[in-house]
Each structure stands twice: as C-alpha cells, then as structure tokens.
Design a protein around this motif. Structure first.
Motif, short mmCIF file in Angstrom:
data_model
loop_
_atom_site.label_atom_id
_atom_site.label_comp_id
_atom_site.label_asym_id
_atom_site.label_seq_id
_atom_site.Cartn_x
_atom_site.Cartn_y
_atom_site.Cartn_z
N MET A 1 2.90 11.43 -5.56
CA MET A 1 3.88 11.23 -4.50
C MET A 1 3.24 10.24 -3.53
O MET A 1 2.21 10.55 -2.92
N GLU A 2 3.82 9.05 -3.46
CA GLU A 2 3.20 7.95 -2.71
C GLU A 2 4.18 7.35 -1.72
O GLU A 2 5.28 6.99 -2.10
N THR A 3 3.72 7.20 -0.49
CA THR A 3 4.59 6.72 0.59
C THR A 3 4.17 5.35 1.08
O THR A 3 3.01 5.16 1.46
N PRO B 1 0.82 -1.22 0.00
CA PRO B 1 0.00 0.00 0.00
C PRO B 1 0.86 1.26 0.00
O PRO B 1 1.91 1.29 0.64
N THR B 2 0.42 2.28 -0.73
CA THR B 2 1.12 3.57 -0.72
C THR B 2 0.10 4.66 -0.38
O THR B 2 -0.94 4.77 -1.02
N ALA B 3 0.43 5.47 0.62
CA ALA B 3 -0.43 6.59 1.00
C ALA B 3 -0.14 7.75 0.05
O ALA B 3 1.00 8.22 -0.02
N ASN B 4 -1.16 8.15 -0.70
CA ASN B 4 -0.97 9.18 -1.73
C ASN B 4 -1.27 10.57 -1.18
O ASN B 4 -2.22 10.76 -0.42
N PHE B 5 -0.45 11.54 -1.62
CA PHE B 5 -0.64 12.94 -1.24
C PHE B 5 -1.53 13.63 -2.29
O PHE B 5 -1.51 13.25 -3.47
MG LIG Z 1 -1.43 4.50 -3.09
#
Ligand SMILES: [Mg+2]
Ligand SMILES: Cc1cc2nc3c(=O)[nH]c(=O)nc-3n(C[C@H](O)[C@H](O)[C@H](O)COP(=O)(O)O)c2cc1C
Ligand SMILES: Nc1ncnc2c1ncn2[C@@H]1O[C@H](COP(=O)(O)OP(=O)(O)O)[C@@H](O)[C@H]1O
Length: 162
Positions: A85-87, A33-37
């Motif tokens: 930008m994905e964390t 999973p990537t948390a998107n800004f």
């Molecule tokens: Mg994501």
C-alpha cells in the motif's frame, strides 16, 4: 473485476502507520515517490477492499493535509510477491520522512492495477491518476473529509510525543 459497491462501502477508509522502505523504485525509476506502509497496515485492510488505485487525503505526523493517490496491490508491472500500500502525496517535501507516521483517508476509487508494456506508459497512467484525483478531491463531499477529526487527532500532543 472489482465490485464498486463493495469498495464504496468501506470509504472513506482511515488508517495510519509508520513509513517503511520499499524497493526504492517510486522516486528513482518513476519520478513519483510513494510512502510505503508496513505489512501489518496492509494486512489490516478490510478483506473485501479491492486492490487498485484510489485517491484521498494524507498528512505526515502533525503536518498539513494534502491530496494523495494510493496504490494497493501487487504492482503487476514489477510482479511483487507481497501486497503493498503506497501513497504518493501531491506536495513537495523538503526531505524524506521514513519512520514518521503517515495518516491516510481514502475517499474514492480510480481504477484496477494494470500491467504496462513500458515504464513510460506506467508513468503516464500514474500522472493521469494524479490529475483525475486532484479534480475529484475538489468536490465538496471529498473536501469535507480533509477537515475530519481523524486529521485533527494527528495534530494533538498525544501524537507529537512519538
Ligand atoms: Mg515507495
Ligand atoms: C497512483 C499510482 C498508480 C499506480 N498504478 C500502478 C499500476 O497500474 N500497475 C503497477 O504495476 N504499479 C502501479 N503503481 C505502483 C508503482 O509501480 C509503484 O509505486 C512503484 O513500483 C514503487 O514501488 P516502491 O515504493 O516499492 O519503490 C502505481 C502507483 C501509484 C502511486
Ligand atoms: N510527495 C511525496 N509522496 C510520498 N513520499 C515522498 C514524497 N516526497 C518524499 N517522499 C519520500 O520518498 C519515499 C518514497 O520513495 P520511493 O522511491 O517510493 O522509495 P521506497 O521504495 O522506499 O518507498 C517516502 O517514504 C518518503 O520518505
């Protein structure tokens, strides 16, 4: 090719923003999973910070600070038309945190974004990035950023009120 001196000039780079929905590929297709800004945060990045894969520290709201990897760019494998930008945070969360504030400190650069022939090779590249980031982040110069006032502020009442 990215010019490393240009990139390093901006590091560590600190930013925060609300976690928004992306295309839902991070966890469903990649198992990462990537948390998107939001677009605004991406647009505020220094103009000469290169797209690519970076590592650093992240916290959600007033939570603990964890190791992370972040991808900045157009995801050539998916041919996105908008820069993102994905964390990915190296921590298992009990639940999703859409809408919460993600605090990010980027401390180092890993590689440029690449295209891949298969989903499997994209996934193994990302897993390699995660392993490399974990190692790099144990260096004293990077560990000290974890204690930066930037993360202390996110733990204060001012932030909790939101
Ligand atoms: Mg994501
Ligand atoms: C550490 C890391 C490295 C990545 N490297 C690449 C890459 O080289 N090429 C690429 O197309 N996408 C790369 N991605 C982006 C993934 O394709 C992306 O996370 C996925 O499309 C999820 O998108 P979504 O959040 O919109 O669902 C990377 C992501 C991470 C976290
Ligand atoms: N370790 C983690 N790192 C990043 N996001 C996580 C993590 N664990 C759970 N999540 C949740 O998963 C969401 C991202 O999943 P993803 O499949 O990339 O969907 P999206 O395309 O909406 O970004 C994040 O917004 C967050 O709420």
């Amino acid at each position: 090719m990215p010019r490393t001196d240009c990139i390093m000039r901006h590091l560590p780079y600190f930013c925060r923003g609300q976690v928004v929905r992306g295309f839902g590929r991070g966890s469903k297709q990649l198992g990462i999973p990537t948390a998107n800004f939001p677009e605004q945060v991406v647009d505020n990045l220094p103009a000469d910070i290169s797209t690519g894969i970076y590592y650093g520290w992240a916290s959600v709201g007033s939570g603990d600070v964890h190791k992370m990897v972040v991808s900045i760019g157009w995801n050539p494998y998916y041919k996105n038309t908008k820069k993102s930008m994905e964390t990915h945070i190296m921590h298992t969360f009990k639940e999703d945190f859409y809408g919460e504030i993600l605090n990010v400190a980027i401390v180092g650069y890993l590689r440029p974004e690449k295209n891949f022939d298969s989903l499997e090779s994209l996934i193994s590249a990302i897993q390699g990035d995660i392993e490399e980031a974990k190692k790099q982040l144990d260096l004293p110069e990077h560990l000290k950023v974890k204690e930066d006032n930037f993360f202390q502020v996110s733990k204060s009442k001012i932030m909790n009120g939101h």
